[in-house]
Design a protein around this motif. Structure first.
Motif, PDB file in Angstrom:
ATOM      1  N   LEU A 103     -16.558  65.909  21.129  1.00 33.42           N
ATOM      2  CA  LEU A 103     -16.673  64.597  20.601  1.00 33.42           C
ATOM      3  C   LEU A 103     -18.333  63.968  21.378  1.00 33.42           C
ATOM      4  O   LEU A 103     -18.324  64.065  22.561  1.00 33.42           O
ATOM      5  CB  LEU A 103     -15.745  63.567  20.991  1.00 33.42           C
ATOM      6  CG  LEU A 103     -14.306  64.192  20.556  1.00 33.42           C
ATOM      7  CD1 LEU A 103     -13.315  63.051  21.045  1.00 33.42           C
ATOM      8  CD2 LEU A 103     -14.300  64.024  19.021  1.00 33.42           C
ATOM      9  N   LEU A 104     -19.041  63.737  20.416  1.00 33.24           N
ATOM     10  CA  LEU A 104     -20.430  63.235  20.944  1.00 33.24           C
ATOM     11  C   LEU A 104     -20.441  61.709  21.429  1.00 33.24           C
ATOM     12  O   LEU A 104     -19.773  60.919  20.630  1.00 33.24           O
ATOM     13  CB  LEU A 104     -21.402  63.759  20.031  1.00 33.24           C
ATOM     14  CG  LEU A 104     -21.562  65.007  19.353  1.00 33.24           C
ATOM     15  CD1 LEU A 104     -22.722  65.547  18.539  1.00 33.24           C
ATOM     16  CD2 LEU A 104     -21.230  66.166  20.801  1.00 33.24           C
ATOM     17  N   ASP A 105     -21.362  61.405  22.213  1.00 32.38           N
ATOM     18  CA  ASP A 105     -21.593  60.116  23.056  1.00 32.38           C
ATOM     19  C   ASP A 105     -21.954  59.164  22.087  1.00 32.38           C
ATOM     20  O   ASP A 105     -22.803  59.343  21.007  1.00 32.38           O
ATOM     21  CB  ASP A 105     -22.258  60.122  24.056  1.00 32.38           C
ATOM     22  CG  ASP A 105     -22.283  58.922  24.982  1.00 32.38           C
ATOM     23  OD1 ASP A 105     -21.185  58.250  24.916  1.00 32.38           O
ATOM     24  OD2 ASP A 105     -22.847  59.052  26.087  1.00 32.38           O
ATOM     25  N   ILE A 106     -21.508  57.906  22.057  1.00 32.39           N
ATOM     26  CA  ILE A 106     -21.759  56.724  21.346  1.00 32.39           C
ATOM     27  C   ILE A 106     -22.139  55.701  22.428  1.00 32.39           C
ATOM     28  O   ILE A 106     -21.414  55.418  23.189  1.00 32.39           O
ATOM     29  CB  ILE A 106     -20.665  56.253  20.462  1.00 32.39           C
ATOM     30  CG1 ILE A 106     -20.270  57.407  19.518  1.00 32.39           C
ATOM     31  CG2 ILE A 106     -21.254  54.829  19.758  1.00 32.39           C
ATOM     32  CD1 ILE A 106     -18.937  57.154  18.771  1.00 32.39           C
ATOM     33  N   LYS A 107     -23.273  55.166  22.180  1.00 29.00           N
ATOM     34  CA  LYS A 107     -23.804  53.951  22.871  1.00 29.00           C
ATOM     35  C   LYS A 107     -24.123  52.604  22.080  1.00 29.00           C
ATOM     36  O   LYS A 107     -25.167  52.525  21.341  1.00 29.00           O
ATOM     37  CB  LYS A 107     -25.053  54.129  23.701  1.00 29.00           C
ATOM     38  CG  LYS A 107     -24.832  55.428  24.867  1.00 29.00           C
ATOM     39  CD  LYS A 107     -24.233  54.904  25.937  1.00 29.00           C
ATOM     40  CE  LYS A 107     -24.174  56.004  27.064  1.00 29.00           C
ATOM     41  NZ  LYS A 107     -23.160  55.909  28.110  1.00 29.00           N
ATOM     42  N   VAL A 108     -22.807  51.644  22.204  1.00 25.17           N
ATOM     43  CA  VAL A 108     -22.984  50.810  21.257  1.00 25.17           C
ATOM     44  C   VAL A 108     -22.775  49.336  22.218  1.00 25.17           C
ATOM     45  O   VAL A 108     -21.655  49.319  22.979  1.00 25.17           O
ATOM     46  CB  VAL A 108     -21.795  50.771  19.981  1.00 25.17           C
ATOM     47  CG1 VAL A 108     -21.865  49.364  19.277  1.00 25.17           C
ATOM     48  CG2 VAL A 108     -22.176  52.003  19.299  1.00 25.17           C
TER      49      VAL A 108
END
Length: 232
Positions: A103-108
């Motif tokens: 699972l690839l990183d999300i920056k929100v």
């Protein structure tokens, strides 16, 4: 809010209905489990309505769900923080011949260190890790550890984007080296996920995923020569 203000979500839930709508399945994250436990401790009845999730939608690429091992998360590397603990999980899966969902990183709604320190609620633009960046980080760690689990030329992988059966769904298969060489637009819009293919690979999985391959001949060659998969 889910992570830092769960009490606010549960406020008044003992006298009125409160719903929390999430992306994926509610039990796909420990944060949501924590909210359920908090509600139970307060005597608040809960009901879970399950939802489609990447955890089962990955089957769209043709790999069988029961051949998957531990799921790992890959975070954005920074100049001072380049964690490689995920590698051990991938290697454990690989030793068992199992596929690994990455699972690839999300920056929100992230704050810079300066704004965080000053208490300013100014947020950075959203960032979503792409397939090329993810593969680049995997290869970087492999180059550093030299354990052979993620050898770029001989490790098969499958990239997925917006899996769910919609018109913008993308699936791309190949070696890590092939995926790294593709232009970013090949992978479509985020959210992206990546599968590192395990050696317990069935010929039907190879044949199904072949239609998504960057190069079908290379896909079949590596599957047979490296993975030992018997193909017609």
């Amino acid at each position: 809010m889910v992570e830092t203000e769960s009490d606010e979500i549960l406020r008044n839930a003992d006298t009125e209905d409160v719903s929390l709508l999430v992306v994926g399945d509610p039990y796909g994250a420990t944060t949501h489990t924590d909210i359920v436990l908090r509600a139970r401790a307060l005597g608040i009845p809960t009901r879970i309505v399950h939802n489609a999730s990447i955890m089962n939608a990955v089957g769209a690429c043709g790999l069988q769900l029961y051949n998957f091992g531990q799921t790992v998360s890959l975070v954005f590397f920074t100049d001072s923080w380049r964690p490689d603990s995920f590698y051990d999980r991938i290697r454990e899966n690989a030793d068992l011949g199992m596929h690994t969902l990455v699972l690839l990183d999300i920056k929100v709604k992230e704050q810079s260190e300066e704004n965080l320190a000053r208490g300013r609620k100014i947020y950075e633009p959203p960032r979503y890790m792409s397939i090329p960046q993810a593969v680049s980080q995997l290869v970087e760690v492999e180059d550093s550890l030299k354990a052979g689990t993620l050898a770029p030329e001989s490790t098969l992988a499958i990239a997925l984007s917006r899996v769910g059966g919609g018109p913008d769904e993308r699936i791309v298969a190949g070696t890590l080296a092939e995926l790294l060489a593709q232009p970013p637009e090949v992978y479509g819009e985020p959210l992206h996920s990546l599968i590192v293919v395990g050696k317990r690979l069935h010929h039907l999985e190879v044949e199904y995923a072949e239609r998504f391959a960057v190069n079908r001949e290379t896909w079949r060659d590596v599957a047979g020569r490296v993975y030992g998969c018997a193909l017609d």
